[in-house]
Design a protein around this motif. Structure first.
Motif, PDB file in Angstrom:
ATOM      1  N   ARG A  76       1.058   4.015  -2.964  1.00 49.56           N
ATOM      2  CA  ARG A  76       0.802   5.424  -2.659  1.00 49.56           C
ATOM      3  C   ARG A  76       1.982   6.293  -3.079  1.00 49.56           C
ATOM      4  O   ARG A  76       1.821   7.302  -3.767  1.00 49.56           O
ATOM      5  CB  ARG A  76       0.522   5.592  -1.163  1.00 49.56           C
ATOM      6  CG  ARG A  76       0.202   7.027  -0.764  1.00 49.56           C
ATOM      7  CD  ARG A  76       0.162   7.210   0.749  1.00 49.56           C
ATOM      8  NE  ARG A  76       1.488   6.937   1.314  1.00 49.56           N
ATOM      9  CZ  ARG A  76       1.741   5.969   2.201  1.00 49.56           C
ATOM     10  NH1 ARG A  76       0.793   5.189   2.638  1.00 49.56           N
ATOM     11  NH2 ARG A  76       2.976   5.789   2.644  1.00 49.56           N
ATOM     12  N   ASP A  77       3.193   5.888  -2.692  1.00 45.87           N
ATOM     13  CA  ASP A  77       4.388   6.668  -3.028  1.00 45.87           C
ATOM     14  C   ASP A  77       4.647   6.692  -4.530  1.00 45.87           C
ATOM     15  O   ASP A  77       5.263   7.625  -5.037  1.00 45.87           O
ATOM     16  CB  ASP A  77       5.611   6.111  -2.299  1.00 45.87           C
ATOM     17  CG  ASP A  77       5.523   6.286  -0.787  1.00 45.87           C
ATOM     18  OD1 ASP A  77       4.645   7.033  -0.304  1.00 45.87           O
ATOM     19  OD2 ASP A  77       6.330   5.642  -0.083  1.00 45.87           O
ATOM     20  N   ASP A 136      -3.563   4.778  -6.294  1.00 45.67           N
ATOM     21  CA  ASP A 136      -4.544   4.569  -5.237  1.00 45.67           C
ATOM     22  C   ASP A 136      -5.043   3.136  -5.334  1.00 45.67           C
ATOM     23  O   ASP A 136      -5.374   2.668  -6.435  1.00 45.67           O
ATOM     24  CB  ASP A 136      -5.742   5.516  -5.400  1.00 45.67           C
ATOM     25  CG  ASP A 136      -5.361   6.971  -5.231  1.00 45.67           C
ATOM     26  OD1 ASP A 136      -4.582   7.272  -4.308  1.00 45.67           O
ATOM     27  OD2 ASP A 136      -5.837   7.801  -6.024  1.00 45.67           O
ATOM     28  N   ALA A 175      -5.065  -1.182  -8.631  1.00 43.34           N
ATOM     29  CA  ALA A 175      -4.817   0.217  -8.243  1.00 43.34           C
ATOM     30  C   ALA A 175      -4.995   1.097  -9.479  1.00 43.34           C
ATOM     31  O   ALA A 175      -5.020   0.607 -10.621  1.00 43.34           O
ATOM     32  CB  ALA A 175      -3.401   0.362  -7.679  1.00 43.34           C
ATOM     33  N   ARG A 211       0.833  -1.215   0.000  1.00 43.96           N
ATOM     34  CA  ARG A 211       0.000   0.000   0.000  1.00 43.96           C
ATOM     35  C   ARG A 211       0.862   1.258   0.000  1.00 43.96           C
ATOM     36  O   ARG A 211       0.592   2.208  -0.713  1.00 43.96           O
ATOM     37  CB  ARG A 211      -0.959   0.000   1.187  1.00 43.96           C
ATOM     38  CG  ARG A 211      -2.101  -0.983   1.041  1.00 43.96           C
ATOM     39  CD  ARG A 211      -3.052  -0.936   2.248  1.00 43.96           C
ATOM     40  NE  ARG A 211      -4.053  -1.968   2.138  1.00 43.96           N
ATOM     41  CZ  ARG A 211      -5.143  -1.902   1.393  1.00 43.96           C
ATOM     42  NH1 ARG A 211      -5.376  -0.813   0.678  1.00 43.96           N
ATOM     43  NH2 ARG A 211      -5.996  -2.912   1.351  1.00 43.96           N
ATOM     44  N   ALA A 212       1.918   1.261   0.819  1.00 47.48           N
ATOM     45  CA  ALA A 212       2.816   2.419   0.878  1.00 47.48           C
ATOM     46  C   ALA A 212       3.551   2.615  -0.447  1.00 47.48           C
ATOM     47  O   ALA A 212       3.676   3.748  -0.942  1.00 47.48           O
ATOM     48  CB  ALA A 212       3.810   2.254   2.028  1.00 47.48           C
TER      49      ALA A 212
END
Length: 134
Positions: free
Chosen positions: A106-107, A111, A130, A102-103
């Motif tokens: 996101r980075d 999403d 995503a 998830r990180a």
């Protein structure tokens, strides 16, 4: 549509079955096609990379994702490394934990749309979907 695999035999098979598609022998870890796509799929491939290589892949995904592009990949259900076998040959699998994926997403400008762990309707695969930022 463009298909990529490091195994020349797989690309040959795909080209025979789907001649209208562009097929490239390439290593996803060093992929640099200088173009973007509306969708990227790393199905039953991404989890054969080491954990370190998986972390590096998110920059490659980002570089090839058009604004709003979908990214779908399969991973393991939890962090770890496993050496199994397929047709008598050794087969490496690795995964990060869900929080790290998830990180990284996101980075990397993605999403998470959905994440299903060991989906019973899909051969118990762990699936990520995503979308790139618009």
């Amino acid at each position: 549509m463009t298909g990529v695999d490091a195994a020349g035999a797989m690309i040959t098979l795909c080209a025979e079955r789907f001649p209208e598609v562009e097929w490239l022998v390439a290593d996803m870890r060093t992929l640099a096609l200088d173009r973007t796509f509306n969708g990227i799929i790393a199905w039953d491939s991404f989890f054969h990379l080491s954990q370190t290589d998986q972390r590096r892949m998110f920059a490659i995904f980002k570089r090839h994702a058009a604004p709003g592009a979908a990214l779908m990949f399969t991973s393991g259900p939890a962090a770890g490394e496993v050496l199994g076998s397929y047709r008598g040959e050794p087969m490496y699998h690795a995964s990060l934990d869900s929080a790290e994926y998830r990180a990284l997403l996101r980075d990397g400008g993605f999403d998470v749309v959905t994440h299903v762990v060991e989906d019973p309707t899909c051969g118990l695969r762990t699936i990520w979907l995503a979308r790139a930022a618009v």
